[in-house]
Design a protein around this motif. Sequence first.
Motif, PDB file in Angstrom:
ATOM      1  N   SER A 297       0.833  -1.201   0.000  1.00  0.00           N
ATOM      2  CA  SER A 297       0.000   0.000   0.000  1.00  0.00           C
ATOM      3  C   SER A 297       0.865   1.247   0.000  1.00  0.00           C
ATOM      4  O   SER A 297       2.075   1.196   0.160  1.00  0.00           O
ATOM      5  N   GLU A 298       0.215   2.397  -0.147  1.00  0.00           N
ATOM      6  CA  GLU A 298       0.952   3.655  -0.187  1.00  0.00           C
ATOM      7  C   GLU A 298       1.662   3.929   1.131  1.00  0.00           C
ATOM      8  O   GLU A 298       2.686   4.585   1.165  1.00  0.00           O
ATOM      9  N   ALA A 299       1.093   3.400   2.211  1.00  0.00           N
ATOM     10  CA  ALA A 299       1.720   3.626   3.514  1.00  0.00           C
ATOM     11  C   ALA A 299       2.909   2.707   3.736  1.00  0.00           C
ATOM     12  O   ALA A 299       3.618   2.840   4.711  1.00  0.00           O
ATOM     13  N   GLY A 300       3.103   1.757   2.819  1.00  0.00           N
ATOM     14  CA  GLY A 300       4.250   0.876   2.928  1.00  0.00           C
ATOM     15  C   GLY A 300       3.946  -0.458   3.562  1.00  0.00           C
ATOM     16  O   GLY A 300       4.807  -1.318   3.633  1.00  0.00           O
ATOM     17  N   SER A 301       2.736  -0.660   4.057  1.00  0.00           N
ATOM     18  CA  SER A 301       2.393  -1.932   4.683  1.00  0.00           C
ATOM     19  C   SER A 301       1.866  -2.892   3.644  1.00  0.00           C
ATOM     20  O   SER A 301       1.407  -2.503   2.577  1.00  0.00           O
ATOM     21  N   THR A 846      -5.633   4.961  -4.823  1.00  0.00           N
ATOM     22  CA  THR A 846      -6.703   5.881  -5.204  1.00  0.00           C
ATOM     23  C   THR A 846      -6.350   7.323  -4.905  1.00  0.00           C
ATOM     24  O   THR A 846      -6.467   8.211  -5.769  1.00  0.00           O
ATOM     25  N   ASN A 847      -5.923   7.608  -3.688  1.00  0.00           N
ATOM     26  CA  ASN A 847      -5.679   8.998  -3.284  1.00  0.00           C
ATOM     27  C   ASN A 847      -4.597   9.660  -4.132  1.00  0.00           C
ATOM     28  O   ASN A 847      -4.765  10.777  -4.634  1.00  0.00           O
ATOM     29  N   THR A 848      -3.477   8.950  -4.302  1.00  0.00           N
ATOM     30  CA  THR A 848      -2.375   9.530  -5.078  1.00  0.00           C
ATOM     31  C   THR A 848      -2.760   9.730  -6.533  1.00  0.00           C
ATOM     32  O   THR A 848      -2.547  10.805  -7.109  1.00  0.00           O
ATOM     33  N   LEU A 849      -3.322   8.694  -7.158  1.00  0.00           N
ATOM     34  CA  LEU A 849      -3.673   8.783  -8.573  1.00  0.00           C
ATOM     35  C   LEU A 849      -4.722   9.856  -8.815  1.00  0.00           C
ATOM     36  O   LEU A 849      -4.669  10.597  -9.796  1.00  0.00           O
ATOM     37  N   GLU A 850      -5.676   9.931  -7.914  1.00  0.00           N
ATOM     38  CA  GLU A 850      -6.749  10.913  -8.085  1.00  0.00           C
ATOM     39  C   GLU A 850      -6.221  12.335  -7.943  1.00  0.00           C
ATOM     40  O   GLU A 850      -6.595  13.238  -8.713  1.00  0.00           O
ATOM     41  N   THR A 851      -5.340  12.546  -6.993  1.00  0.00           N
ATOM     42  CA  THR A 851      -4.783  13.888  -6.781  1.00  0.00           C
ATOM     43  C   THR A 851      -3.963  14.332  -7.981  1.00  0.00           C
ATOM     44  O   THR A 851      -4.072  15.468  -8.460  1.00  0.00           O
ATOM     45  N   VAL A 852      -3.134  13.426  -8.487  1.00  0.00           N
ATOM     46  CA  VAL A 852      -2.237  13.787  -9.582  1.00  0.00           C
ATOM     47  C   VAL A 852      -3.007  13.967 -10.891  1.00  0.00           C
ATOM     48  O   VAL A 852      -2.748  14.904 -11.651  1.00  0.00           O
ATOM     49  N   SER A 853      -3.962  13.091 -11.153  1.00  0.00           N
ATOM     50  CA  SER A 853      -4.588  13.052 -12.475  1.00  0.00           C
ATOM     51  C   SER A 853      -5.811  13.930 -12.608  1.00  0.00           C
ATOM     52  O   SER A 853      -6.066  14.486 -13.674  1.00  0.00           O
TER      53      SER A 853
END
Length: 879
Positions: A297-301, A846-853
């Motif tokens: 995951s994005e948090a690394g876990s 979701t959060n990263t892709l949505e923010t960037v795109s």
Amino acid sequence: MSYRHGGYRRRYRDDYDDRRREVIETPEDRLKTTIIKFGEVDALEELPGLDKQIRNHQPLNIPNVSEAFRISVTEQPYKIPFYAALLRSLYNASDLAEGETEAPVLGRLILEDFWKGFQGYLDKVAWRETRLCIQFFAHLTNAGLISPESMTALLQSFVAVLDEFGVSHGRAKKAALSAGEGLIIAGPVLKVHSPSSVNEMIAAIHTYSESTINAKWLVALNSKVSNEVSIPEGADEVLDSLLNALNTLNEGDFSGTADCIPQPYLKGEGAQTDLPIYDLPSVLVPPEIIEVEGITSEAGSDAQIKKEEWPEYYFRVFTTDVSPDPNTPAGYVIRSTLIDTIDIFEINRKECARLLLEYPKWNLPGTFKPKPGSTVEHEPIPDKDWQLDSTVLETILGVYLVLPESSQKSISYISLMTELCKLSPSTVGPAVGKSIRKLYSALSESLDVEVSRRFAEWFAIHMSNFGFQWVWKEWVPDLSLAVQHPKRAFIRRVVEFEIRLAYHERIFKTLPAQMQDPEAFVIPDQSPSPAFDYEDPLHPHHEAAQSVLNLFRGRANAEDVIAHLDTLKNQLEGADEGHANLDSLVRSIAVQSLLNIGSRSISHLLNGIERYLALLRNLASGGISSSGGYGNNEAKADILTASASFWRHNRQMVGIVFDKLMQYQIVDPTDVVNWTFLNGSVVGQLKEIEKPLNLSAFEWDLLKGALDKANGRVVIARRKIATLRKEDDDARARAKASQGMEVDGETKPDEQDNVENPALETALKASESLVREQKAALSRTLEGFISCLAPSTGDANPSPGSRNMIGEEAWNNRDAWGRDEWNAWETWGWYRQFVRAYAPYLRIYTNTLETVSFSKFEGVNDPAADLLKKLWHIATGQE
């Protein structure tokens, strides 16, 4: 002579050893096999004899008999009613001595042990086996062997799954099917016992189904481009079909169950009516087992991910007088049983085809028309008398075309349909022809692009199995449509597939003259072959390319080739005044020359790549003389462009070469994604119809190959980490155990507790790198679609038709669409397929892709942007 005699002795000894190794079937094994093969000739006639055989078997092993019942019920679903009849026969107490009313009944003992097996399926969350066992219990409830109270409680425990917080659609759907199908069968008894409970269960399934309207819209079999969530008329979704069947039966107090499901246990003379009732133990459906596929995951876990399950829409081919309507009780039961049979016998298509064509003998007489020439005649049942071959073919096509992907490999369904054609060509053949025409006509009615792709694949393979014979002249009038119309695009793709399966000249001769015309844009004017740009002696760089070719032919070392390319670049720098980028030119010469050496076969290609890996990585590093890393995007794009240009007449080889370049880590999946969105159209099957920045099925295949490669590498890396951790833990446990066995009873501290495993550290670092690569590939794909479909923020290469087909009004005026509109419509379809097929991976980021795109669309009033976000939100579970 002694050698010969020795050989004879050795042969005889081996034969004796083989005989010693033969498995000897015990009486218990024979009884088990007899139970499993029950009904192969005539179930009702065989039942008394099998009942007697089981009773007379001494000593009778109840677990062995129960296991035979479990195997039969879960692997032969079409026989379930007849096994219920067999168990009811074994419930009869006629074999008890006078006065032994309290003695255990044989059928009761078998049922109790059967329940243990069912509990095992439930604990493992084996949904299909669980659901089929519930059907068996439902039949036994009708037969008076199971109490309606306990059967109702069993079904309610599955309905309760629908109310779980955050329940996945896959889990909820399977639980609803288990409860609903049990209710269809046991409804006549349960409705009398507790009408309110039956109504509440149906209402619960209906409530859940209504909550999935957005997901249904995303996977419906149409690709209309609209912001309005709507389900097309005539759509056939599995839960909706179940509810329609239940509501129909419930309105008649389930009196119609006997008209759609065999109930042989209610027939016969001398059967006991005062049988001991069995109360099913209460159950709690365990949580879903989630496979760990190694996503971080994005948090690394570590995150757990499984294949996303969506609502299931089945394509309808025939009218209700030819095949049963799955929204009716009989139609639903028939389709469900056929689908289970197809799934269970996926490993043996020949046996599966035979069983499908023998299905009428397990159904009510008169449900299907008799086979041509059959001597067995039944009185047709009103509103039934369907065609078996058409029903079977429609069912297979239905599960084959489910979106976003079918449960089995496409080739499994295609091979099964081929086997059916071989078994009964006179009846299945016409059904295949009607199916092809029905699907082809649906291409003009917004048939989903992924469904169209699979349809083309099946059609081409079917033609290859039967001499490429088709009445192409039926489709000649469609050549007047826009060149990118779905029908014309479908014809081109089918022809391309057929050429792959045969050869250009043969397929060319099967087409009518109108389709052979180059202006029809149906078939290329030359066969799929390499296109070495520097082959022509008049080409200005022919001599340079020949010098590189000679090195490859002489199997020169990679270092020598690199040195020669350095020299070649210096020579060209002084002689070539017009070339903008000499590095790109030298890369093109080197890559195309290497591909020319490997163009004879896949093995030649792999040998060439493996021999010159150092050269290719040097080219990909960004400089001809550089020995650096792999970070030059321009250099990698040059390699991909040179490869695509070399195989521009054979798009299949473009995909293969790209896959091998990713496999050997010469380019990354993100590089392929970038190249596809920027340069994919240069590999047009027909150069005359090259299109602007939009995606066709060819570009989607390249994207899918890159995304699958990125996701697959992460899965493998995380599995490797899990294995290394387990091995490390096991080693530590063994070390502690050995220390604890010292004579003085004192244990030494484990000195390795704080020592890191070098292999594990390496695997973790590799996994982190692969996760970044995966995230980059997904992000770039999303950005590429946005650039194609909503270039409202100044993106390059705008798509003229990306907004002109949004909305129902635009779709109704599609006859006026041109190339740009149809190109954009297809791109919208592939975007839908992207978000629904890769939803499990997209949800992690979701959060990263949505923010960037999507941040660029803040405050922008654009219907294309709104539709992009809406599809994204539904796929990622935000709507």
